[in-house]
Motif scaffolding. Structure first.
Motif, short mmCIF file in Angstrom:
data_model
loop_
_atom_site.label_atom_id
_atom_site.label_comp_id
_atom_site.label_asym_id
_atom_site.label_seq_id
_atom_site.Cartn_x
_atom_site.Cartn_y
_atom_site.Cartn_z
N PRO A 110 0.81 -1.23 0.00
CA PRO A 110 0.00 0.00 0.00
C PRO A 110 0.84 1.28 0.00
O PRO A 110 0.57 2.20 -0.77
CB PRO A 110 -0.82 -0.11 1.30
N GLY A 111 1.87 1.33 0.86
CA GLY A 111 2.72 2.52 0.95
C GLY A 111 3.44 2.81 -0.36
O GLY A 111 3.43 3.95 -0.86
N SER A 112 4.06 1.76 -0.93
CA SER A 112 4.81 1.95 -2.17
C SER A 112 3.88 2.26 -3.33
O SER A 112 4.21 3.07 -4.20
CB SER A 112 5.63 0.70 -2.47
N ASN B 94 2.81 5.84 -3.01
CA ASN B 94 3.93 6.69 -3.41
C ASN B 94 3.95 6.84 -4.93
O ASN B 94 4.09 7.94 -5.47
CB ASN B 94 5.24 6.07 -2.92
N GLY B 95 3.80 5.70 -5.62
CA GLY B 95 3.81 5.72 -7.08
C GLY B 95 2.63 6.49 -7.66
O GLY B 95 2.79 7.30 -8.57
N ILE B 96 1.45 6.26 -7.09
CA ILE B 96 0.23 6.90 -7.59
C ILE B 96 0.28 8.42 -7.37
O ILE B 96 -0.15 9.20 -8.22
CB ILE B 96 -1.03 6.29 -6.91
N LEU B 97 0.83 8.84 -6.21
CA LEU B 97 0.89 10.27 -5.88
C LEU B 97 2.03 10.99 -6.59
O LEU B 97 2.03 12.22 -6.67
CB LEU B 97 1.04 10.46 -4.37
N SER B 98 3.00 10.24 -7.11
CA SER B 98 4.19 10.85 -7.72
C SER B 98 3.85 11.86 -8.83
O SER B 98 4.37 12.98 -8.81
CB SER B 98 5.12 9.76 -8.24
N ALA C 12 9.37 12.04 11.23
CA ALA C 12 8.39 11.61 12.24
C ALA C 12 8.10 10.11 12.13
O ALA C 12 8.07 9.39 13.14
CB ALA C 12 7.09 12.40 12.08
N MET C 13 7.93 9.63 10.88
CA MET C 13 7.64 8.20 10.68
C MET C 13 8.81 7.33 11.15
O MET C 13 8.62 6.30 11.79
CB MET C 13 7.36 7.90 9.19
N LEU C 14 10.02 7.77 10.85
CA LEU C 14 11.21 7.01 11.27
C LEU C 14 11.37 7.02 12.78
O LEU C 14 11.83 6.04 13.37
CB LEU C 14 12.47 7.56 10.57
N TRP C 15 10.96 8.12 13.42
CA TRP C 15 11.01 8.18 14.89
C TRP C 15 10.06 7.13 15.48
O TRP C 15 10.40 6.43 16.43
CB TRP C 15 10.64 9.59 15.36
N PHE C 16 8.86 7.02 14.89
CA PHE C 16 7.91 5.98 15.34
C PHE C 16 8.45 4.58 15.06
O PHE C 16 8.25 3.66 15.85
CB PHE C 16 6.55 6.16 14.64
N PHE C 17 9.16 4.43 13.93
CA PHE C 17 9.74 3.12 13.58
C PHE C 17 10.79 2.67 14.60
O PHE C 17 11.01 1.47 14.78
CB PHE C 17 10.39 3.17 12.18
N ALA D 136 0.57 1.68 8.37
CA ALA D 136 0.33 3.13 8.43
C ALA D 136 1.64 3.92 8.43
O ALA D 136 1.78 4.92 7.72
CB ALA D 136 -0.49 3.48 9.68
N LEU D 137 2.63 3.44 9.22
CA LEU D 137 3.94 4.10 9.26
C LEU D 137 4.63 4.03 7.90
O LEU D 137 5.23 5.00 7.43
CB LEU D 137 4.85 3.45 10.31
N HIS D 138 4.54 2.86 7.25
CA HIS D 138 5.18 2.69 5.95
C HIS D 138 4.52 3.58 4.90
O HIS D 138 5.21 4.18 4.06
CB HIS D 138 5.11 1.22 5.51
N ILE D 139 3.18 3.72 4.96
CA ILE D 139 2.46 4.62 4.05
C ILE D 139 2.95 6.05 4.26
O ILE D 139 3.27 6.77 3.30
CB ILE D 139 0.93 4.52 4.25
N GLY D 140 3.03 6.48 5.52
CA GLY D 140 3.51 7.83 5.84
C GLY D 140 4.92 8.06 5.32
O GLY D 140 5.22 9.12 4.73
N LEU D 141 5.80 7.07 5.53
CA LEU D 141 7.19 7.18 5.08
C LEU D 141 7.26 7.34 3.56
O LEU D 141 7.97 8.22 3.05
CB LEU D 141 7.97 5.93 5.51
N MET D 142 6.51 6.52 2.84
CA MET D 142 6.58 6.54 1.37
C MET D 142 5.93 7.79 0.78
O MET D 142 6.41 8.31 -0.23
CB MET D 142 5.91 5.27 0.80
N VAL D 143 4.87 8.28 1.40
CA VAL D 143 4.26 9.54 0.94
C VAL D 143 5.25 10.69 1.15
O VAL D 143 5.44 11.54 0.26
CB VAL D 143 2.92 9.81 1.68
#
Length: 478
Positions: A307-309, A312-316, A341-346, A360-367
């Motif tokens: 979902p995250g990746s 990312n592709g769709i929003l690019s 922020a996402m990496l801090w949660f990771f 959710a974190l991975h989606i945030g990171l990729m966006v």
């Protein structure tokens, strides 16, 4: 009067071919265990299917600027597709490791020619005010294709065999080639620059040595103290210093270092490399954590990252359009805040973390990465005059490969030392739960490292400004 191109058909051809090339790279990674069993080879030998691919990219990409001036657009496109199609066909038919390895080198050669050609063609056929959206579609390929690789590859391996990764790719490459042969025009002037063999040699030894050394360190078996790691890195760095010195004293350099005189190119390049480092270090560790730390299957791990990746592709392309409208700063700075922020949660990830939380974190990171990468890259290349486009894209693509190898090696190294430190203090280091906890401890360290890189990137982002593309601006830079 600017020439009119069939931009849609040209883009369709380049994007289809680029997508398939990037897809087969990651789709094969998930088949490694399967290939080791079928060909009766060790993990270190199987690793060469990835290391060899990276090494070929690292050797050919530095000379891509030279090749873009020596051959027509159609000649380079046809050459890259013949290499990709031949490599894919041989891989699909491979009955031993050597045959598959040869196929991977042919595929990497095709990709090393295709990626710089794609960027260069976009810079020529699109005016500056429309480049962001066009580069956004390239972002869709660069991020979405590698993301779908593990999921689709996992499905194909589950129900058919790893050969079908390549049978799946082959017809798409042929379609891309046919569209390109019909619509792709020669968009650049052939200048036939003199080939400096010493520059080619120094570049090959330099970039090849550094990529090879870091890739070996990233395998985790030998580590940083091995002479097989130290020697190629040192030899590579010495060759690179000599290569840079030689380029600066040449009238017609193979890789023109004057691209570094353009401040927004340098800032954009550093932000792109920061993104590459974050992506490579995070994306190699997260699947390992999901499989060993959270004890999920390969297919489940692949689905969780999709979902995250995909987003990312769709929003690019949308990010590219926003860049055309508002410039880079209002995308890049918020993007780096989100990534940090996402990496801090990771860094607080544990085997008890829910699937929804990780997704959710991975989606945030990729966006967040999507908000940084293409705007920074497009803004960087926009500042260069047309005669430096081939060199600008060659420098950027080459350094991304080098940073990719370094990011992977550093991440594996941080993960391994974190795991060893945890298990050293454990009373039952062979217990499955303790190994999962050790993987968690190592992974948290890698995410902390990635967060530091993101924060450094955030500081750099405050120096980015929109490039106004006109003759006057360029005169003021020289």
């Amino acid at each position: 009067m600017k020439r009119q191109y069939n931009t849609r058909a040209i883009m369709a051809s380049l994007l289809i071919c680029g997508f398939v090339g990037m897809f087969s790279e990651t789709a094969l990674n998930i088949a490694m265990t399967n290939i080791m069993e079928v060909f009766q080879i060790s993990a270190a030998t199987a690793q060469w299917l990835t290391t060899g691919f990276l090494l070929t990219l690292g050797i050919i990409m530095p000379i891509s600027g030279l090749l873009l001036q020596m051959f027509t657009t159609r000649q380079l496109f046809t050459g890259s597709l013949i290499s990709l199609i031949t490599g894919t066909l041989i891989a699909a038919l491979a009955f031993n490791f050597e045959m598959l390895m040869f196929a991977r080198v042919l595929q990497a050669t095709g990709m090393a020619l295709l990626l710089p050609l794609m960027f260069n063609t976009i810079l020529v056929i699109y005016p500056p005010e429309k480049r962001g959206a066009a580069m956004g579609f390239v972002g869709l390929v660069i991020m979405f294709a590698p993301a779908t690789g593990p999921t689709v590859g996992g499905l194909l391996i589950e129900f058919l065999s790893w050969h079908y990764i390549f049978w799946f790719s082959l017809p798409l490459l042929v379609i891309g080639l046919l569209i390109g042969l019909k619509y792709l025009e020669n968009v650049t002037d052939v200048t036939k620059p003199r080939i400096d063999l010493l520059s080619v040699f120094l570049s090959t030894v330099g970039f090849g040595g550094v990529v090879f050394g870091f890739s070996k360190a990233g395998e985790g078996a030998e580590g940083w103290t091995s002479m097989g790691v130290i020697t190629p890195i040192v030899v590579g760095l010495v060759a690179l210093v000599l290569f840079i010195l030689r380029q600066n004293f040449m009238n017609d350099p193979m890789m023109n270092m004057s691209v570094f005189k353009y401040p927004m190119y340098v800032v954009g390049l550093l932000l792109v490399l920061s993104c590459m480092l974050i992506i490579m270090s995070s994306m190699i560790i997260l699947p390992m954590f999901l499989q060993t730390g959270a004890r999920l299957s390969v297919f489940t791990a692949g689905l969780m990252l999709l979902p995250g990746s995909a987003l990312n592709g769709i929003l690019s392309p949308r990010m590219g359009s926003l860049f055309d409208k508002y410039g880079p700063k209002w995308l890049v700075i918020p993007g780096l805040v989100i990534v940090s922020a996402m990496l801090w949660f990771f860094t607080s990830l544990s085997p008890a973390s829910s699937v929804a939380f990780i997704v959710a974190l991975h989606i945030g990171l990729m966006v967040g990465v999507g908000m940084i990468w293409m705007p920074a890259q497009t803004n960087a290349l926009n500042q260069l005059p047309p005669e430096l486009y081939p060199h600008g894209t060659a420098v950027m693509n080459t350094l991304q490969q080098v940073i990719g190898a370094i990011g992977t090696a550093v991440a594996i190294s941080i993960l391994t030392s974190g795991m060893e430190r945890y298990l050293h203090g454990s009373s039952s280091p062979t217990k499955q739960t303790e190994i999962a906890n050790a993987m968690t401890a190592g992974s948290q360290n890698v995410f902390l490292f990635s967060m530091i890189i993101a924060l450094i990137g955030l500081v750099m982002a405050f120096f980015i400004r929109r490039v106004v593309v006109n003759g006057e601006t360029r005169k003021s830079i020289h």
